[in-house]
Design a protein around this motif. Structure first.
Motif, mmCIF file in Angstrom:
data_model
loop_
_atom_site.group_PDB
_atom_site.id
_atom_site.type_symbol
_atom_site.label_atom_id
_atom_site.label_comp_id
_atom_site.label_asym_id
_atom_site.label_seq_id
_atom_site.Cartn_x
_atom_site.Cartn_y
_atom_site.Cartn_z
ATOM 1 N N VAL A 185 0.833 -1.205 0.000
ATOM 2 C CA VAL A 185 0.000 0.000 0.000
ATOM 3 C C VAL A 185 0.870 1.260 0.000
ATOM 4 O O VAL A 185 0.597 2.239 -0.715
ATOM 5 C CB VAL A 185 -0.954 -0.024 1.208
ATOM 6 C CG1 VAL A 185 -1.692 1.307 1.356
ATOM 7 C CG2 VAL A 185 -1.966 -1.154 1.060
ATOM 8 N N GLY A 186 1.948 1.241 0.800
ATOM 9 C CA GLY A 186 2.844 2.392 0.824
ATOM 10 C C GLY A 186 3.513 2.639 -0.511
ATOM 11 O O GLY A 186 3.619 3.793 -0.966
ATOM 12 N N LEU A 187 3.967 1.559 -1.155
ATOM 13 C CA LEU A 187 4.597 1.723 -2.464
ATOM 14 C C LEU A 187 3.600 2.246 -3.501
ATOM 15 O O LEU A 187 3.938 3.113 -4.324
ATOM 16 C CB LEU A 187 5.186 0.387 -2.927
ATOM 17 C CG LEU A 187 6.430 -0.102 -2.168
ATOM 18 C CD1 LEU A 187 6.806 -1.495 -2.640
ATOM 19 C CD2 LEU A 187 7.585 0.863 -2.370
ATOM 20 N N VAL A 188 2.377 1.719 -3.490
ATOM 21 C CA VAL A 188 1.368 2.176 -4.449
ATOM 22 C C VAL A 188 1.044 3.649 -4.230
ATOM 23 O O VAL A 188 0.992 4.455 -5.188
ATOM 24 C CB VAL A 188 0.108 1.305 -4.355
ATOM 25 C CG1 VAL A 188 -1.038 1.921 -5.157
ATOM 26 C CG2 VAL A 188 0.394 -0.112 -4.847
ATOM 27 N N LEU A 189 0.836 4.029 -2.968
ATOM 28 C CA LEU A 189 0.539 5.442 -2.693
ATOM 29 C C LEU A 189 1.704 6.339 -3.083
ATOM 30 O O LEU A 189 1.501 7.413 -3.687
ATOM 31 C CB LEU A 189 0.205 5.616 -1.207
ATOM 32 C CG LEU A 189 -1.111 4.994 -0.729
ATOM 33 C CD1 LEU A 189 -1.279 5.201 0.772
ATOM 34 C CD2 LEU A 189 -2.293 5.610 -1.480
ATOM 35 N N ALA A 190 2.931 5.907 -2.767
ATOM 36 C CA ALA A 190 4.088 6.722 -3.129
ATOM 37 C C ALA A 190 4.242 6.820 -4.646
ATOM 38 O O ALA A 190 4.541 7.895 -5.188
ATOM 39 C CB ALA A 190 5.352 6.135 -2.493
ATOM 40 N N GLY A 191 4.036 5.699 -5.362
ATOM 41 C CA GLY A 191 4.158 5.729 -6.820
ATOM 42 C C GLY A 191 3.108 6.594 -7.472
ATOM 43 O O GLY A 191 3.417 7.389 -8.382
ATOM 44 N N VAL A 192 1.863 6.453 -7.036
ATOM 45 C CA VAL A 192 0.785 7.262 -7.619
ATOM 46 C C VAL A 192 1.023 8.739 -7.347
ATOM 47 O O VAL A 192 0.864 9.603 -8.237
ATOM 48 C CB VAL A 192 -0.576 6.800 -7.073
ATOM 49 C CG1 VAL A 192 -1.674 7.769 -7.483
ATOM 50 C CG2 VAL A 192 -0.894 5.396 -7.570
ATOM 51 N N THR A 193 1.417 9.045 -6.118
ATOM 52 C CA THR A 193 1.667 10.451 -5.785
ATOM 53 C C THR A 193 2.823 11.022 -6.592
ATOM 54 O O THR A 193 2.745 12.153 -7.131
ATOM 55 C CB THR A 193 1.955 10.580 -4.281
ATOM 56 O OG1 THR A 193 0.864 10.033 -3.529
ATOM 57 C CG2 THR A 193 2.148 12.030 -3.889
ATOM 58 N N ALA A 194 3.908 10.262 -6.688
ATOM 59 C CA ALA A 194 5.058 10.745 -7.446
ATOM 60 C C ALA A 194 4.719 10.914 -8.923
ATOM 61 O O ALA A 194 5.101 11.918 -9.566
ATOM 62 C CB ALA A 194 6.236 9.782 -7.280
ATOM 63 N N THR A 195 3.998 9.959 -9.490
ATOM 64 C CA THR A 195 3.613 10.056 -10.901
ATOM 65 C C THR A 195 2.729 11.263 -11.148
ATOM 66 O O THR A 195 2.901 12.009 -12.133
ATOM 67 C CB THR A 195 2.893 8.771 -11.335
ATOM 68 O OG1 THR A 195 3.752 7.651 -11.099
ATOM 69 C CG2 THR A 195 2.527 8.820 -12.801
ATOM 70 N N TRP A 196 1.775 11.481 -10.281
ATOM 71 C CA TRP A 196 0.873 12.626 -10.451
ATOM 72 C C TRP A 196 1.633 13.949 -10.335
ATOM 73 O O TRP A 196 1.409 14.885 -11.117
ATOM 74 C CB TRP A 196 -0.229 12.560 -9.405
ATOM 75 C CG TRP A 196 -1.197 13.694 -9.495
ATOM 76 C CD1 TRP A 196 -2.258 13.823 -10.334
ATOM 77 C CD2 TRP A 196 -1.175 14.899 -8.706
ATOM 78 N NE1 TRP A 196 -2.899 15.006 -10.136
ATOM 79 C CE2 TRP A 196 -2.254 15.697 -9.128
ATOM 80 C CE3 TRP A 196 -0.352 15.371 -7.687
ATOM 81 C CZ2 TRP A 196 -2.525 16.926 -8.570
ATOM 82 C CZ3 TRP A 196 -0.627 16.599 -7.126
ATOM 83 C CH2 TRP A 196 -1.698 17.363 -7.564
ATOM 84 N N LEU A 197 2.563 14.019 -9.370
ATOM 85 C CA LEU A 197 3.325 15.261 -9.214
ATOM 86 C C LEU A 197 4.221 15.518 -10.425
ATOM 87 O O LEU A 197 4.323 16.672 -10.908
ATOM 88 C CB LEU A 197 4.178 15.180 -7.940
ATOM 89 C CG LEU A 197 3.410 15.241 -6.615
ATOM 90 C CD1 LEU A 197 4.351 15.051 -5.431
ATOM 91 C CD2 LEU A 197 2.667 16.577 -6.472
ATOM 92 N N VAL A 198 4.869 14.471 -10.928
ATOM 93 C CA VAL A 198 5.730 14.658 -12.106
ATOM 94 C C VAL A 198 4.895 15.077 -13.317
ATOM 95 O O VAL A 198 5.268 15.999 -14.070
ATOM 96 C CB VAL A 198 6.515 13.365 -12.388
ATOM 97 C CG1 VAL A 198 7.232 13.454 -13.733
ATOM 98 C CG2 VAL A 198 7.523 13.116 -11.277
ATOM 99 N N GLN A 199 3.757 14.395 -13.514
ATOM 100 C CA GLN A 199 2.895 14.752 -14.647
ATOM 101 C C GLN A 199 2.389 16.186 -14.511
ATOM 102 O O GLN A 199 2.359 16.969 -15.480
ATOM 103 C CB GLN A 199 1.731 13.773 -14.744
ATOM 104 C CG GLN A 199 0.836 14.003 -15.950
ATOM 105 C CD GLN A 199 -0.327 13.029 -15.980
ATOM 106 O OE1 GLN A 199 -0.684 12.459 -14.946
ATOM 107 N NE2 GLN A 199 -0.905 12.828 -17.147
ATOM 108 N N ARG A 200 1.986 16.541 -13.307
ATOM 109 C CA ARG A 200 1.496 17.892 -13.093
ATOM 110 C C ARG A 200 2.588 18.927 -13.351
ATOM 111 O O ARG A 200 2.346 19.992 -13.955
ATOM 112 C CB ARG A 200 0.985 18.008 -11.652
ATOM 113 C CG ARG A 200 0.343 19.327 -11.280
ATOM 114 C CD ARG A 200 -0.993 19.494 -11.954
ATOM 115 N NE ARG A 200 -0.854 20.238 -13.194
ATOM 116 C CZ ARG A 200 -1.807 20.371 -14.103
ATOM 117 N NH1 ARG A 200 -2.971 19.771 -13.938
ATOM 118 N NH2 ARG A 200 -1.615 21.071 -15.196
#
Length: 588
Positions: free
Chosen positions: A82-97
């Motif tokens: 769960v931690g890895l998924v949340l960290a990956g989704v957050t990082a991907t969204w921030l980079v895309q943004r």
């Protein structure tokens, strides 16, 4: 057209067993009303509703059967996932943004400047210009005119953006806010619309400039692939490290399990290896070791108690069998008419009476021990051991006038005097009477005996503090007792003579009664060797506190002369009233 309500629909017929007869068409239908459904719903509905709790219950039962290592490993792995998924989704969204914001900034600066430059040329709707990544267009009267476009290879790969036919008012309403459109090849483009005026025709137009987002999408996909790959590696490594760490951390629990299994198998010496008490496992191990020690002690006490009980029953049966057999034998002789003379009858009944007396004495001893084991409250008064010893000297002189019996001070060179203790006088007299009778039974006739009386200070033992005690010692000069027998003299039915003959002693209960009475008085009794040969039995009873009399004087014995030294039979004090009869009911 109206539709008539047919009424409640009857439920389907109940399923019949395979052996039940099938209804025929000749059976007439009944007009009974169909049963209405219950408020809780139909059985099928209830079964459907209970399906989910059944699945949940099955999952709960399965989870309850998973070992603790599996539970901890599963929980830690799920939390890590769960931690890895949340960290990956957050990082991907921030980079895309961030990347999209950069594209928006370029559109708001370079793109607007570029489209404004093309707007001021003489031929504004010609798609000419230097190579660029931007796509510019102008919408006038619903027609999209291309101002400039990227290279042909870019358009072939990314496609041409599908720009909306936006009016001047719509462009003005957007206020330069970027938005996203798709192309004819499915890729995304970022667009900014600006309101403008055609300088040649003075017509309002909507200028639009766009940049492709394909590079951003490629970056995000690559980043997602890297995150998924690294996350899988981290998850696998975390699961392996977690499994190792959990197994190592729970190793003390495995040792506790093995210790408990070995203890349950009968090895009561097993203990849990010690661990720091600052940890939960260490405190659990310490508590378990304490519990195992108590269980081992309880098992040892129970085993010893069972052994003593078996030995007690066997010895009691043996002791009672002899007088009962004698009584039965003499009774059979009398019934068969073998006793023909008066002398024979008198002798036979005398033997029957003797056996009955012996059996009654044994039963009385057993009853006394049983009452002492019940720890019934005793009638405690202040008893002078010097008086009790003087009466015992008289009893011993009556049993064997040839003996030299005397009372001596407890400490050589001292003087005898009142020695007051707090206890039951009848019981204490029974203690001394048993000891004196034991001396008369087991020492040669004429051997001297001393009874020492005095006060002493007892050492602390068994957790009890020491203090002043009244002491009475019975010292004989007989053959003595071997050390191997001295340790068991106070056991019930124990006798040095294994043959248990009547001439060598009683039933073996006298010393046991002595030990029980002394223990009931919170005292102590022990055996030691008499200097020069023989045995000394030392009895210690807690001394009574001084009792003030009239005028504050301390109360003393009313007849201190009875404690005087006696070296001759004629000087022996008389028997004390109420003293129990002495007898040799004890064995060594």
């Amino acid at each position: 057209m109206t539709v008539r309500d047919p009424g409640p629909v009857p439920p389907p017929p109940a399923r019949r067993p395979a052996t039940a007869p099938t209804p025929t068409d000749e059976q007439a239908p009944t007009n009974e009303p169909a049963p209405t459904s219950e408020p809780g719903g139909s059985a099928a509905g209830r079964a459907t509703d209970g399906a989910e709790p059944g699945v949940v219950g099955e999952a709960v039962r399965w989870w309850s059967g998973v070992p603790l290592v599996g539970r901890l490993l599963g929980i830690s792995t799920v939390l890590l996932l769960v931690g890895l998924v949340l960290a990956g989704v957050t990082a991907t969204w921030l980079v895309q943004r961030t990347l999209v914001d950069q594209v928006d900034d370029k559109l708001a600066t370079e793109g607007v400047q570029l489209v404004t430059t093309y707007r001021t040329q003489d031929e504004p709707w010609e798609s000419q210009g230097p190579p660029t990544d931007y796509y510019g267009a102008a919408v006038e009267t619903g027609v999209v005119h291309t101002l400039f476009s990227p290279r042909a290879s870019v358009l072939a790969k990314r496609g041409t953006p599908s720009l909306p036919r936006m009016t001047y008012a719509e462009a003005e309403e957007r206020g330069g806010e970027p938005f996203t459109v798709t192309s004819d090849r499915g890729s995304d483009w970022r667009v900014v619309a600006l309101p403008a005026t055609n300088t040649f025709t003075n017509e309002p137009v909507a200028l639009m400039v766009a940049l492709p987002l394909a590079d951003i999408d490629d970056t995000i996909q690559l980043m997602a692939l890297v995150l998924v790959t690294s996350g899988a590696v981290i998850l696998l490594a975390g699961a392996l490290v977690g499994w190792w760490a959990v197994r190592r951390s729970l190793r003390p629990l495995t040792q506790i399990e093995q210790t408990a299994a070995a203890f349950a198998a009968g090895d009561f010496s097993q203990r849990v290896p010690p661990a720091p008490v600052s940890t939960e496992v260490g405190r659990l191990g310490a508590a378990l070791n304490g519990m195992l020690a108590q269980i081992e002690e309880a098992f040892a006490v129970r085993t010893a108690s069972e052994a003593r009980m078996r030995r007690f029953v066997a010895d009691a049966s043996h002791e009672l069998r002899t007088p009962l057999a004698a009584i039965r034998g003499y009774g059979e002789l009398y019934r068969m008419g073998a006793l023909t003379t008066k002398d024979q009858v008198d002798d036979t009944f005398g033997r029957i009476e003797s056996s009955a007396t012996r059996m009654g004495r044994l039963v009385e001893d057993l009853l006394s021990l049983a009452r002492l084991d019940e720890q019934r409250p005793m009638r405690r008064t202040q008893v002078d051991l010097t008086v009790v010893a003087a009466d015992a000297v008289s009893d011993l002189h009556a049993l064997d006038p040839s003996r030299s019996t005397r009372i001596v001070p407890l400490t050589p060179g001292g003087v005898t005097g009142p020695t007051t203790v707090d206890g039951d006088e009848a019981r204490l007299r029974q203690v001394v009477a048993n000891l004196v009778g034991n001396v008369a039974q087991h020492t040669p006739a004429g051997s001297p005996v001393e009874i020492a009386v005095g006060l002493a200070h007892a050492d602390a033992r068994d957790g009890a503090p020491g203090g002043p005690v009244g002491v009475i010692e019975v010292r004989d000069h007989g053959p003595g007792i071997d050390p191997e027998h001295a340790a068991r003299v106070f056991e019930r039915f124990y006798r040095v003579d294994a043959s248990r003959g009547r001439s060598s002693g009683g039933a073996g209960l006298g010393m046991a009664i002595v030990a029980a009475i002394v223990d009931a008085h919170d005292g102590h009794v022990r055996l030691s060797a008499t200097p020069g040969g023989g045995t000394t039995v030392r009895v210690e009873i807690p001394a009574a506190p001084p009792r003030p009399g009239r005028g504050g004087a301390t109360h003393e014995s009313p007849d201190p002369q009875r404690a005087a030294t006696d070296d001759s039979p004629g000087d022996s004090p008389g028997d004390a009233p109420g003293a129990p009869p002495t007898g040799a009911h004890i064995g060594r």
